[in-house]
Write a protein that holds these residues in place. Structure first.
Motif, short mmCIF file in Angstrom:
data_model
loop_
_atom_site.label_atom_id
_atom_site.label_comp_id
_atom_site.label_asym_id
_atom_site.label_seq_id
_atom_site.Cartn_x
_atom_site.Cartn_y
_atom_site.Cartn_z
N ALA A 47 25.87 25.12 -10.12
CA ALA A 47 25.62 24.08 -11.04
C ALA A 47 26.88 24.83 -12.24
CB ALA A 47 24.56 23.86 -12.02
N PRO A 48 26.66 26.22 -12.73
CA PRO A 48 27.62 26.63 -13.69
C PRO A 48 29.20 26.85 -13.11
CG PRO A 48 26.03 28.40 -13.14
CD PRO A 48 25.61 26.91 -12.48
N ALA A 49 29.04 27.14 -11.68
CA ALA A 49 30.28 27.17 -11.18
C ALA A 49 31.14 25.52 -11.19
CB ALA A 49 30.15 27.70 -9.54
N SER A 50 30.24 24.62 -10.87
CA SER A 50 31.05 23.53 -10.74
C SER A 50 31.41 23.15 -12.07
CB SER A 50 30.15 22.27 -10.28
OG SER A 50 29.21 22.04 -11.27
N LEU A 51 30.78 23.37 -13.29
CA LEU A 51 31.45 23.20 -14.55
C LEU A 51 32.71 24.04 -14.73
CD1 LEU A 51 28.11 22.76 -16.41
CD2 LEU A 51 29.54 20.90 -15.80
N ARG A 52 32.61 25.22 -14.43
CA ARG A 52 33.74 25.97 -14.85
C ARG A 52 34.95 25.44 -13.89
NH1 ARG A 52 29.60 30.32 -14.99
NH2 ARG A 52 29.63 30.70 -17.62
N GLU A 53 34.70 25.21 -12.55
CA GLU A 53 35.83 24.69 -11.92
C GLU A 53 36.34 23.34 -12.27
OE1 GLU A 53 33.84 24.25 -8.08
OE2 GLU A 53 33.68 26.44 -7.99
N LEU A 54 35.51 22.46 -13.06
CA LEU A 54 36.12 21.26 -13.72
C LEU A 54 36.70 21.56 -15.30
CD1 LEU A 54 33.21 19.02 -13.02
CD2 LEU A 54 35.43 18.91 -12.07
N GLU A 103 23.66 24.73 -21.89
CA GLU A 103 22.43 25.64 -21.47
C GLU A 103 22.68 26.10 -20.23
OE1 GLU A 103 20.21 26.36 -23.48
OE2 GLU A 103 20.82 24.77 -25.08
N VAL A 104 23.52 25.34 -19.17
CA VAL A 104 24.10 25.55 -18.07
C VAL A 104 24.98 26.71 -18.04
CG1 VAL A 104 24.91 24.78 -15.64
CG2 VAL A 104 23.75 23.20 -17.33
#
Ligand SMILES: Nc1nc2c(ncn2[C@@H]2O[C@H](COP(=O)(O)OP(=O)(O)OP(=O)(O)O)[C@@H](O)[C@H]2O)c(=O)[nH]1
Ligand SMILES: C[C@H](OP(=O)(O)O)C(=O)O
Length: 224
Positions: A195-202, A184-185
């Motif tokens: 939040a989506p940026a942090s997931l993409r960075e990971l 969903e994020v």
């Protein structure tokens, strides 16, 4: 209106352990907190983060105006006790809103809809029966989190004679508890959100190749 944002500052988001290491969970939890604080400030309020341990706002990915508008209160009590200690006590008391820190899709509009409901208790339920956000105007209403807390809160409101409005909001209903919620994020998070940026960075990306859309992680992207 007082806006309280509870935050488990140490070992947050344990149910994401299958997808993220402890330090990654801390990073993503803080990114979601940052997005929630930005939305609360965007809606014209000054949030208080009620954190289980000291929290350095300077280390959060938030803009200066959000940082100066945010207070931190450390409270080691359980979530329910810490929130109840901050709810209205008397008839003239200001309304108190409680907005969970893991509502990664929260927007100013979604919060304004919740905040403008004029019931004694306005609740935005979470998927799965929880209580993702609520506004309390009644002096006798108290929370009891965990389990199907939405149903418990309906019953508590009835018991104290408070009228309750349920606010139907996809964005407020989406709390990020389990790996499947990361979809969903990535699908609905805004490009400017942390939040989506942090997931993409990971290294997370959507995987739409199978039946249901899931998240996949790029090879060699784990940080531990
Ligand atoms: N102040 C405070 N906040 C809490 C506490 N436990 C959880 N929270 C916050 O309350 C909201 C809902 O938390 P949950 O999803 O139930 O728990 P979590 O700790 O985030 O995640 P899990 O470890 O996976 O259960 C989130 O904003 C948490 O940061 C607590 O004991 N005290
Ligand atoms: C705090 C708890 O959150 P959940 O565990 O449902 O995410 C609840 O909403 O009662």
């Amino acid at each position: 209106m007082h806006v309280v944002v509870p935050f488990a500052a140490t070992e947050p988001k344990t149910r994401l352990a299958a997808a993220l290491s402890p330090s990654e969970r801390s990073t993503v939890a803080r990114a979601m907190l940052a997005d929630v604080l930005a939305a609360v400030v965007g809606a014209g309020h000054e949030p208080t983060v009620v954190a289980t341990a000291p929290l350095d706002l300077d280390a959060l990915p938030i803009a200066d105006d959000v940082r100066v508008s945010t207070a931190v209160s450390v409270d080691e009590r359980s979530l329910t006790e810490a929130v109840n200690a901050r709810l209205p006590n008397g008839c003239g008391d200001e309304a108190v809103a409680v907005v969970m820190a893991d509502l990664a899709l929260t927007t100013v509009d979604a919060l304004e809809t919740l905040f403008s409901a004029d019931a004694d208790v306005a609740v935005a339920p979470g998927r799965g029966g929880g209580t993702n956000a609520l506004v309390v105007r009644h002096p006798d209403f108290r929370v009891d989190y965990h389990g199907a807390s939405y149903l418990d809160h309906c019953e508590i409101a009835r018991d104290v004679g408070a009228n309750l409005e349920t606010v139907d909001s996809f964005r407020l209903a989406t709390d990020v508890d389990e790996p499947a919620d990361l979809v969903e994020v990535l699908v609905h998070g805004s490009e400017t959100d942390r939040a989506p940026a942090s997931l993409r960075e990971l290294g997370f990306e959507l995987d739409a190749d199978g039946g249901r859309v899931t998240v996949a992680r790029l090879e060699n992207s784990t940080t531990e």
